[in-house]
Enzyme design. Structure first.
Site, PDB file in Angstrom:
ATOM      1  N   TYR A 100       0.861  -1.200   0.000  1.00  0.00           N
ATOM      2  CA  TYR A 100       0.000   0.000   0.000  1.00  0.00           C
ATOM      3  C   TYR A 100       0.882   1.230   0.000  1.00  0.00           C
ATOM      4  CZ  TYR A 100      -2.874   3.793   1.801  1.00  0.00           C
ATOM      5  OH  TYR A 100      -3.505   4.995   1.958  1.00  0.00           O
ATOM      6  N   GLU A 183      -2.743   7.585  -4.661  1.00  0.00           N
ATOM      7  CA  GLU A 183      -2.688   6.317  -3.928  1.00  0.00           C
ATOM      8  C   GLU A 183      -2.594   5.132  -4.885  1.00  0.00           C
ATOM      9  OE1 GLU A 183      -5.523   5.350  -0.444  1.00  0.00           O
ATOM     10  OE2 GLU A 183      -6.240   4.088  -2.079  1.00  0.00           O
TER      11      GLU A 183
END
Ligand code: GDP
Ligand code: MN
Length: 361
Positions: A100, A183
């Protein structure tokens, strides 16, 4: 404004971030024309702005034999209530590991902040709650053209070098696109290298013109209307409509509503020198939101004349009660006009807000 996955991936690709090969369709029949480009194993992804899309059934695995049927199913299945008008068919990556990474602005120290976790994927929110230490964080000077290498190593630990390169490229996208958030979750390793399997990018609304984005899709119809007329207008989720003049007065009205236990449905700042026409328009706009049960107009007359405001409110003639607090230029005349028509005009902001909160209690 939030970009959809396929839009963000296009910008990522331009920066040299590897993304899976994909085909965007707006009808399942379109896929038939491209069957030769589609490999045997694919991922079929609804292009909707919904958090937890995969868990909500918006990301499905398919193969050449059932990809059309799978896409058809997505087009007919709203994801968390959001209808699906576009679907991205992507080559399915043989994922070894999911990381992530996200980049945002740390407002407290006015620097970019990067978050990274070894265990990325659909459970990241759970991880953030239960094991926050598993998410590492660095901040650095916004004057640097690249993320400093030592910070990238601190962030990513034993991850392969390709992960660090991708984060640095993501930082370049973040800067060039005036992003508030960039992201990749998951950022994946495969035998063929590192890929962005998902992509999210939020562009700062104040930079839309510079980014060549003509309309802010995230605005509601009423917010777009208000923008055209030069009002600052935002929709929230309570039941009290708020009209003020000046950001300070409007914000303190919101704070007071909160203080007295109410919730604003929206707020509109009419700005300086609003005349009768503008006030009438503003009242109708605020009243047009179905959630609004009562409206509070809190205006200070300077260049704005209270009698003009009163006439605007009366002329708007909306269904909901309008509670008024007016002070300043031509206050007496404004008060007289409103009293004549039976409006409640209260002397202080406290009283007016309390009265509005009572109506919605
Ligand atoms: P989100 O739920 O909206 O964040 O959708 P994602 O694009 O992140 O996909 C959700 C999950 O689907 C990922 O975390 C992966 O586990 C899985 N997934 C997505 N793309 C692929 C792929 O190409 N190959 C494999 N094996 N899994 C994938
Ligand atoms: Mn994701």
């Amino acid at each position: 404004m939030k970009l959809l996955e396929f839009e963000a991936k296009e910008l990522f690709r331009e920066e040299g971030i590897r993304v899976p090969k994909g085909l965007l369709v707006s009808k399942h029949e379109e896929i038939l024309l491209h069957m030769d480009e589609i490999g045997d194993k694919v991922v079929v992804k609804a292009q909707v702005d919904v958090g937890g899309r995969g868990k909500a059934g918006g990301v499905l695995m398919a193969d050449a034999a059932n990809v059309v049927e799978t896409a058809r199913h997505l087009f007919h299945t709203p994801i968390k209530g959001v209808p699906v008008s576009r679907v991205l068919i992507e080559e399915r990556l043989p994922i070894e590991h999911e990381y992530y990474v996200s980049i945002a602005i740390d407002r407290s120290n006015k620097q970019p902040v990067i978050l990274f976790a070894d265990a990325g994927g659909v459970e990241i929110e759970q991880t953030a709650k239960e094991n926050p230490d598993a998410i590492r964080k660095v901040t650095f000077s916004p004057l640097l053209p690249d993320v400093p290498g030592f910070l990238l190593r601190e962030l990513t630990g034993n991850a392969p070098a390709g992960v660090r390169e991708m984060i640095n490229k993501l930082y370049h996208v973040f800067c060039k696109k005036d992003a508030l958030l960039a992201e990749i979750n998951p950022l994946v390793t495969t035998p063929q290298g590192v890929y962005a399997a998902d992509a999210k990018l939020i562009v700062d609304d104040n930079a839309l013109a510079r980014q060549g984005i003509a309309v802010n899709r995230d605005l509601t119809e009423r917010e777009k209307e208000a923008e055209k007329h030069g009002f600052s207008y935002v929709e929230l989720d309570g039941a009290i409509g708020v009209i003020g003049n000046g950001a300070g007065l409007t914000m303190s009205t919101l704070d007071l509503i909160e203080h007295f236990g109410g919730k604003a449905a929206n707020f509109l700042d009419v700005g300086g020198g609003a005349d009768q026409e503008r006030v009438k328009y503003a009242v109708r706009l605020v009243a047009g939101m179905p959630a609004v049960k009562v409206i509070i107009v809190n205006l200070l007359g300077g260049i704005t004349r209270c009698d003009e405001v009163a006439r605007g409110i009366i002329e708007a003639g909306v269904e909901q009660e309008v509670i008024v607090r007016l002070a300043g230029t031509n206050e007496e005349e404004g008060r007289r006009l409103l009293a004549e028509k039976g409006y409640r005009m209260l002397g202080s902001m406290d009283e007016a807000v309390r009265a509005a909160v009572e109506v919605t209690a």
